[in-house]
Scaffold this motif. Structure first.
Motif, PDB file in Angstrom:
ATOM      1  N   LYS A   1       0.829  -1.111  -0.040  1.00 20.44           N
ATOM      2  CA  LYS A   1       0.090   0.114   0.110  1.00 20.44           C
ATOM      3  C   LYS A   1       0.870   1.147  -0.044  1.00 20.44           C
ATOM      4  O   LYS A   1       0.318   2.317  -0.283  1.00 20.44           O
ATOM      5  CB  LYS A   1      -0.808   0.097   1.207  1.00 20.44           C
ATOM      6  N   GLU A   2       2.193   1.262   0.405  1.00 18.33           N
ATOM      7  CA  GLU A   2       2.888   2.596   0.729  1.00 18.33           C
ATOM      8  C   GLU A   2       4.331   2.585  -0.351  1.00 18.33           C
ATOM      9  O   GLU A   2       4.963   3.368  -0.030  1.00 18.33           O
ATOM     10  CB  GLU A   2       3.402   2.334   2.187  1.00 18.33           C
ATOM     11  N   VAL A   3       4.448   1.399  -1.129  1.00 16.79           N
ATOM     12  CA  VAL A   3       5.660   1.413  -1.827  1.00 16.79           C
ATOM     13  C   VAL A   3       5.950   2.549  -2.829  1.00 16.79           C
ATOM     14  O   VAL A   3       4.909   2.750  -3.303  1.00 16.79           O
ATOM     15  CB  VAL A   3       5.711   0.011  -2.477  1.00 16.79           C
ATOM     16  N   HIS A   4       7.005   2.825  -3.013  1.00 17.64           N
ATOM     17  CA  HIS A   4       7.402   3.845  -4.068  1.00 17.64           C
ATOM     18  C   HIS A   4       8.545   3.393  -4.963  1.00 17.64           C
ATOM     19  O   HIS A   4       9.608   3.611  -4.877  1.00 17.64           O
ATOM     20  CB  HIS A   4       7.721   5.224  -3.380  1.00 17.64           C
ATOM     21  N   PRO A   5       8.090   2.310  -5.832  1.00 15.77           N
ATOM     22  CA  PRO A   5       9.251   1.677  -6.563  1.00 15.77           C
ATOM     23  C   PRO A   5      10.003   2.400  -7.508  1.00 15.77           C
ATOM     24  O   PRO A   5       9.150   3.345  -8.221  1.00 15.77           O
ATOM     25  CB  PRO A   5       8.428   0.736  -7.169  1.00 15.77           C
ATOM     26  N   PHE A   6      11.076   2.045  -7.762  1.00 15.33           N
ATOM     27  CA  PHE A   6      11.904   2.829  -8.932  1.00 15.33           C
ATOM     28  C   PHE A   6      12.898   1.593  -9.375  1.00 15.33           C
ATOM     29  O   PHE A   6      13.196   0.892  -8.708  1.00 15.33           O
ATOM     30  CB  PHE A   6      12.728   4.096  -8.365  1.00 15.33           C
ATOM     31  N   ILE A   7      13.557   1.867 -10.580  1.00 11.14           N
ATOM     32  CA  ILE A   7      14.303   1.070 -11.133  1.00 11.14           C
ATOM     33  C   ILE A   7      15.598   0.978 -10.281  1.00 11.14           C
ATOM     34  O   ILE A   7      16.242   2.084  -9.974  1.00 11.14           O
ATOM     35  CB  ILE A   7      14.704   1.553 -12.708  1.00 11.14           C
ATOM     36  N   GLY A   8      16.185  -0.480  -9.834  1.00  8.64           N
ATOM     37  CA  GLY A   8      17.162  -0.293  -8.974  1.00  8.64           C
ATOM     38  C   GLY A   8      17.064  -0.601  -7.653  1.00  8.64           C
ATOM     39  O   GLY A   8      17.989  -0.900  -7.004  1.00  8.64           O
TER      40      GLY A   8
ATOM     41  N   LYS B   1      -3.942  -8.916  -8.288  1.00  7.00           N
ATOM     42  CA  LYS B   1      -4.410  -7.797  -7.478  1.00  7.00           C
ATOM     43  C   LYS B   1      -4.011  -6.420  -8.085  1.00  7.00           C
ATOM     44  O   LYS B   1      -2.941  -6.597  -8.650  1.00  7.00           O
ATOM     45  CB  LYS B   1      -3.723  -7.967  -6.159  1.00  7.00           C
ATOM     46  N   ALA B   2      -4.595  -5.414  -7.705  1.00 11.15           N
ATOM     47  CA  ALA B   2      -4.128  -4.122  -8.304  1.00 11.15           C
ATOM     48  C   ALA B   2      -4.310  -3.177  -7.232  1.00 11.15           C
ATOM     49  O   ALA B   2      -5.527  -3.151  -6.733  1.00 11.15           O
ATOM     50  CB  ALA B   2      -4.988  -3.692  -9.616  1.00 11.15           C
ATOM     51  N   TRP B   3      -3.430  -2.158  -7.014  1.00 13.05           N
ATOM     52  CA  TRP B   3      -3.628  -0.913  -6.300  1.00 13.05           C
ATOM     53  C   TRP B   3      -3.094   0.342  -6.938  1.00 13.05           C
ATOM     54  O   TRP B   3      -2.413   0.169  -7.921  1.00 13.05           O
ATOM     55  CB  TRP B   3      -2.576  -1.217  -4.967  1.00 13.05           C
ATOM     56  N   PHE B   4      -4.166   1.362  -6.829  1.00 13.72           N
ATOM     57  CA  PHE B   4      -3.947   2.352  -7.192  1.00 13.72           C
ATOM     58  C   PHE B   4      -3.800   3.425  -6.264  1.00 13.72           C
ATOM     59  O   PHE B   4      -4.531   3.860  -5.405  1.00 13.72           O
ATOM     60  CB  PHE B   4      -5.026   2.836  -8.326  1.00 13.72           C
TER      61      PHE B   4
END
Length: 209
Positions: free
Chosen positions: A83-90, A152-155
């Motif tokens: 619910k709180e992840v802020h993904p980025f490459i690497g 599953k999908a989160w927006f």
């Protein structure tokens, strides 16, 4: 001098990636205004595969939460959680003591993202796919999605879809109503796998349709 065929291919490739770019924080960002209705998204940030084990004593996948333990487990908890992840490459995510995986950019040459091609192992596993979408205003858009198997999908941190059953990939099996805020918006997907095929499709569709 490039041959005419190569020049046309180069133009088509440049058009196919025009809607997305990598920002200064290494995030894969799509511009909502450049996404073409009906065109499939082919570039994603992905991380996996994570284990999708069965409980002790269970031999067959029934695609239920209590039998597909990886589908229920939040493997991103050390990076903020699903619910709180802020993904980025690497970005590296430790999902078990001493075990970690990294978000990577993946491109699909087909409309269907073939996860069996991307990940090894590719049975009894789950993975995540994510994209950032930038909007210049508050607006609603509809996306069609399909998966093999459960998804599953989160927006923006809110779960908006959960389907848990065995199936093949079909275009627009479900529709996601995405209420965009102005600025960056995160769409996070989690796709489950038991055996056989594994993949998904995603595209913007006409709101009126």
């Amino acid at each position: 001098m490039k041959k005419p065929g190569l020049m046309i291919l180069s133009v088509l490739l440049s058009l196919s990636i025009a809607a997305q770019s990598i920002d200064e924080k290494n995030r894969l960002v799509y511009s909502i205004n450049e996404l073409e209705t009906g065109n499939f998204l082919q570039d994603f940030m992905m991380i996996g595969p994570f284990p999708n084990p069965l409980p002790d004593g269970v031999k067959n996948y029934f695609h239920l939460d209590h039998t597909c333990l990886g589908f229920s487990k939040d493997y991103l908890i050390n990076a903020g959680g699903e619910k709180e992840v802020h993904p980025f490459i690497g970005q590296t995510v430790e999902y078990e003591p001493g075990k970690s995986l990294k978000w990577e950019k993946e491109h699909s040459s087909n409309n269907e993202v073939d996860l069996k091609r991307i990940f090894t192992p590719n049975e009894k596993v789950v993975c995540y796919a994510a994209i950032w979408i930038e909007s210049d205003k508050e607006q609603e858009k509809i996306f069609g999605i399909g998966s093999n198997d459960g998804i599953k999908a989160w927006f923006n941190g809110k779960m908006i879809l959960k389907v848990h059953k065995p199936r093949t990939v079909n275009i627009d099996d479900e529709y996601l109503k995405l209420n965009f805020k102005k600025g960056l918006n995160l769409l996070l997907l989690k796709i489950e796998q038991g055996f056989g095929g594994w993949g998904f499709v995603l595209r913007p569709v006409d709101n009126k349709t």
